[in-house]
Design a protein around this motif. Structure first.
Motif, PDB file in Angstrom:
ATOM      1  N   HIS A   1       6.070   3.672   2.392  1.00 60.48           N
ATOM      2  CA  HIS A   1       6.838   3.615   3.643  1.00 60.48           C
ATOM      3  C   HIS A   1       5.935   3.293   4.833  1.00 60.48           C
ATOM      4  O   HIS A   1       6.325   2.514   5.715  1.00 60.48           O
ATOM      5  CB  HIS A   1       7.556   4.941   3.889  1.00 60.48           C
ATOM      6  CG  HIS A   1       8.685   5.201   2.939  1.00 60.48           C
ATOM      7  ND1 HIS A   1       9.567   4.220   2.543  1.00 60.48           N
ATOM      8  CD2 HIS A   1       9.082   6.351   2.311  1.00 60.48           C
ATOM      9  CE1 HIS A   1      10.463   4.738   1.709  1.00 60.48           C
ATOM     10  NE2 HIS A   1      10.184   6.027   1.556  1.00 60.48           N
TER      11      HIS A   1
ATOM     12  N   ASP B   1       6.555   0.139   7.102  1.00 59.16           N
ATOM     13  CA  ASP B   1       7.149   0.390   8.422  1.00 59.16           C
ATOM     14  C   ASP B   1       6.170   0.913   9.470  1.00 59.16           C
ATOM     15  O   ASP B   1       6.559   1.110  10.624  1.00 59.16           O
ATOM     16  CB  ASP B   1       8.295   1.405   8.290  1.00 59.16           C
ATOM     17  CG  ASP B   1       9.342   0.965   7.270  1.00 59.16           C
ATOM     18  OD1 ASP B   1       9.601  -0.248   7.183  1.00 59.16           O
ATOM     19  OD2 ASP B   1       9.890   1.835   6.564  1.00 59.16           O
TER      20      ASP B   1
ATOM     21  N   SER C   1       7.179   5.457  10.693  1.00 55.89           N
ATOM     22  CA  SER C   1       8.255   5.270   9.726  1.00 55.89           C
ATOM     23  C   SER C   1       9.203   6.466   9.699  1.00 55.89           C
ATOM     24  O   SER C   1       8.788   7.602   9.424  1.00 55.89           O
ATOM     25  CB  SER C   1       7.660   5.060   8.329  1.00 55.89           C
ATOM     26  OG  SER C   1       8.656   5.178   7.330  1.00 55.89           O
TER      27      SER C   1
ATOM     28  N   LYS D   1      11.491   6.918   7.488  1.00 56.10           N
ATOM     29  CA  LYS D   1      11.612   7.326   6.089  1.00 56.10           C
ATOM     30  C   LYS D   1      10.473   8.267   5.695  1.00 56.10           C
ATOM     31  O   LYS D   1      10.691   9.266   5.009  1.00 56.10           O
ATOM     32  CB  LYS D   1      11.633   6.096   5.184  1.00 56.10           C
ATOM     33  CG  LYS D   1      12.873   5.223   5.335  1.00 56.10           C
ATOM     34  CD  LYS D   1      12.783   3.989   4.450  1.00 56.10           C
ATOM     35  CE  LYS D   1      14.001   3.089   4.636  1.00 56.10           C
ATOM     36  NZ  LYS D   1      13.894   1.847   3.825  1.00 56.10           N
TER      37      LYS D   1
END
Length: 260
Positions: free
Chosen positions: A45, A49, A53, A55
């Motif tokens: 993740h 990102d 992130s 997530k």
């Protein structure tokens, strides 16, 4: 509300393997329960990102890892560091100064061990819930403010977060302090100049969302000794490893100079 931090650029692909290994070692060593796939998914993740992130943040919160990790950092790490540092922060005639003391948790644990008053300074906007302790005299501080005159100044793993560490050293040089106690996490053969900023970003942008600057000011121990040499002579060097909640060791450097 913390101010918007200055964020270093990290080419995560270059350190992703070492990053995942470092995170795994902390979780396993400190007994933090976590899903077997967490580190691999967390690393993916962040690679996709970035350190902000959503997530990755959700995984850390929903798994309970964030709460357990932060508790270890606040309690176990602070106790270990206080035990190590306190002997160098006692016996002075004036209150020691903990410069950029954060929430003062570590400050309070050091004061409890020395039994002496400590003046804690932190920038306005960089503290929320301060630890209440009768041995701590907390003073909000701004860049450019004069520092209290004291015998000893402590910097607890903060110089590598400074956009201008020279300005901090200059402020310290202008005081009457004759001892400077510096805690740092230094670049070494296991933790490179790229891995350290990546771990900073993880702790300050992923695991938590803090206002601390994450800049490329990490140095080797020898480079810190050279940087701080204008203050005085290095009279003590030691290393704490392992450090609870952290993958890297801490280095402690004590500098002394004649009375100003």
């Amino acid at each position: 509300m913390s101010p918007s931090p200055t964020i270093a650029s990290v080419h995560f692909a270059n350190v992703a393997g070492d990053f995942g290994k470092a995170i795994s070692e902390v979780l396993d060593r400190d007994g933090v329960l976590h899903p077997p796939s967490l580190v691999a998914e967390l690393t993916r993740h962040i690679a996709d990102d970035g350190f902000e992130s959503d997530k990755a943040r959700y995984m850390l919160v929903s798994s309970g890892v964030r709460a357990a990790w932060n508790m270890n950092f606040a309690e176990q790490r602070s106790r270990a560091v206080a035990d190590w540092v306190a002997p160098h922060l006692c016996g002075q005639t004036k209150p020691d100064v903990d410069l950029l003391a954060g929430d003062c948790r570590l400050t309070g644990m050091i004061a409890a061990r020395t039994g002496q008053q400590i003046t804690a300074l932190e920038r306005v906007g960089h503290f929320d819930d301060l630890i209440d302790n009768e041995l701590i005299d907390f003073v909000p501080w701004e860049d450019g403010d004069a520092l209290p005159h004291t015998d000893t100044i402590f910097l607890g793993a903060v110089l590598h977060h400074e956009r201008d560490p020279q300005a901090i050293l200059d402020a310290i040089m202008s005081t009457t302090a004759t001892k400077l106690v510096v805690l740092e996490n230094c670049i070494d053969e296991d933790f490179s100049g790229d891995l350290h900023p990546a771990l900073d970003l993880f702790f300050n942008q992923t695991l938590n969302q803090f206002g601390s600057d994450c800049v490329r000011e990490h140095r080797t121990a020898a480079e810190w000794e050279e940087f701080l040499a204008p203050f005085g002579v290095l009279v003590h060097y030691s290393e704490l490893s392992p450090v609870p909640a952290l993958p890297f060791p801490y280095q402690l450097m004590v500098f002394k100079r004649d009375a100003v």
